[in-house]
Enzyme design. Structure first.
Site, mmCIF file in Angstrom:
data_model
loop_
_atom_site.group_PDB
_atom_site.id
_atom_site.type_symbol
_atom_site.label_atom_id
_atom_site.label_comp_id
_atom_site.label_asym_id
_atom_site.label_seq_id
_atom_site.Cartn_x
_atom_site.Cartn_y
_atom_site.Cartn_z
ATOM 1 N N GLU A 3 0.860 -1.171 0.000
ATOM 2 C CA GLU A 3 0.000 0.000 0.000
ATOM 3 C C GLU A 3 0.900 1.225 0.000
ATOM 4 O OE1 GLU A 3 -3.547 -0.129 2.345
ATOM 5 O OE2 GLU A 3 -3.621 -2.314 2.369
ATOM 6 N N ARG A 260 -12.951 -7.367 -4.067
ATOM 7 C CA ARG A 260 -11.970 -7.170 -3.005
ATOM 8 C C ARG A 260 -12.613 -7.486 -1.655
ATOM 9 N NH1 ARG A 260 -7.820 -3.629 -4.559
ATOM 10 N NH2 ARG A 260 -7.123 -4.274 -6.625
#
Length: 273
Positions: A3, A260
């Site tokens: 991330e 997701r």
């Protein structure tokens, strides 16, 4: 899972061994990266933007990478490597090597990108144009929360969990932070953006930025601090386990076209089962 904080740290790591040094080897199994005349160029900067890592060269070109789920950057001074590791990085890269994406060497250092999902060498102008669609970068010193809020408001019918993952709204948030910040702010992942007021959206963005900045350090990513420091996360990847705050079992649902996973506490976040 890579991330925004992952890429920020990777850029620091790669930059520490490449910036200001002359490239002696630029090798990849990808045809589009072969014989590009990068050897002899100087690395002028290494930077992160959202989930991208960019290496700038002194001839006006840049290399853009994106890790997606499986990618990784390795970077070391050669003096710190074992002979076995040196031999591995010095090997010829075959055309069918599915692990290695790129090897960059200088006289004294090496950086290796493995399983990169995006690997593009182009002029800096073209790379920056490609990145122009990204929203404000949560870890940038120039981060603009007002712009991020405006971009969220442009997606009123999108669930907040999906909206936070759209890099065109705000750059850097992935599955882990999405689930964790919604839990910490007690917001249901399944509410639409239009169902949330500005102060709530601002809290979510602030929490994301704060958590990312706290994770700009060595060691595993964590969102729990203090009392719950024995667990790295409150809800992420904890489906079926007890919530650390209320003892309800953590749930998981898949959202969006990419399906997701979103983790949540039904009690703390007021989610109907």
């Amino acid at each position: 899972m890579p991330e925004g904080d992952t890429l920020f740290l990777a850029a620091q790591k790669v930059g520490a061994v490449l910036t200001g040094r002359v490239v002696t080897r630029f090798e990849s199994p990808l045809p589009e990266l072969k014989e590009q005349g990068v050897e002899g160029r100087v690395v002028s900067a290494v930077r992160a933007q959202g989930k991208h890592l960019i290496i700038d060269f002194d001839d006006g070109r840049s290399f853009l990478s994106h890790l997606r789920m499986q990618g990784n950057w390795f970077a070391r001074e050669k003096a710190a490597l074992t002979q076995r590791a040196l031999d591995k990085t010095a090997r010829d890269v075959s055309w069918d090597d599915e692990e290695t994406t790129l090897i960059i060497e200088t006289e004294s250092s090496v950086a290796v990108l493995t399983r990169g999902a995006v690997a593009v060498l182009a002029t800096r102008k073209k790379i920056d144009q490609r990145l122009a669609s990204l929203g404000p970068d949560l870890l940038s010193p120039d981060y603009d929360q007002a712009e991020a809020l405006d971009r969220l408001r442009e997606h009123p019918d999108t669930t907040i969990a999906e909206a936070l993952m759209l890099q065109s709204i705000v750059a850097g948030i992935g599955n882990v932070y999405k689930s964790e910040i919604l839990f910490l702010e007690k917001v249901s992942p399944f509410l639409k953006v239009d169902e949330l007021d500005d102060p709530t959206l601002e809290r979510l963005l602030k929490r994301a930025r704060d958590l990312m900045r706290r994770n700009l350090r060595p060691g595993p990513r964590r969102t729990t601090f203090g009392t719950f420091a024995g667990q790295n996360c409150y809800v992420y990847n904890r489906s079926g386990q007890h919530c650390l705050k209320c003892d309800t079992k953590v749930g998981m649902r898949r959202q969006g076209n990419l399906q997701r996973s979103t983790y949540f506490c039904p009690e703390c976040q007021n989610v109907a089962l």
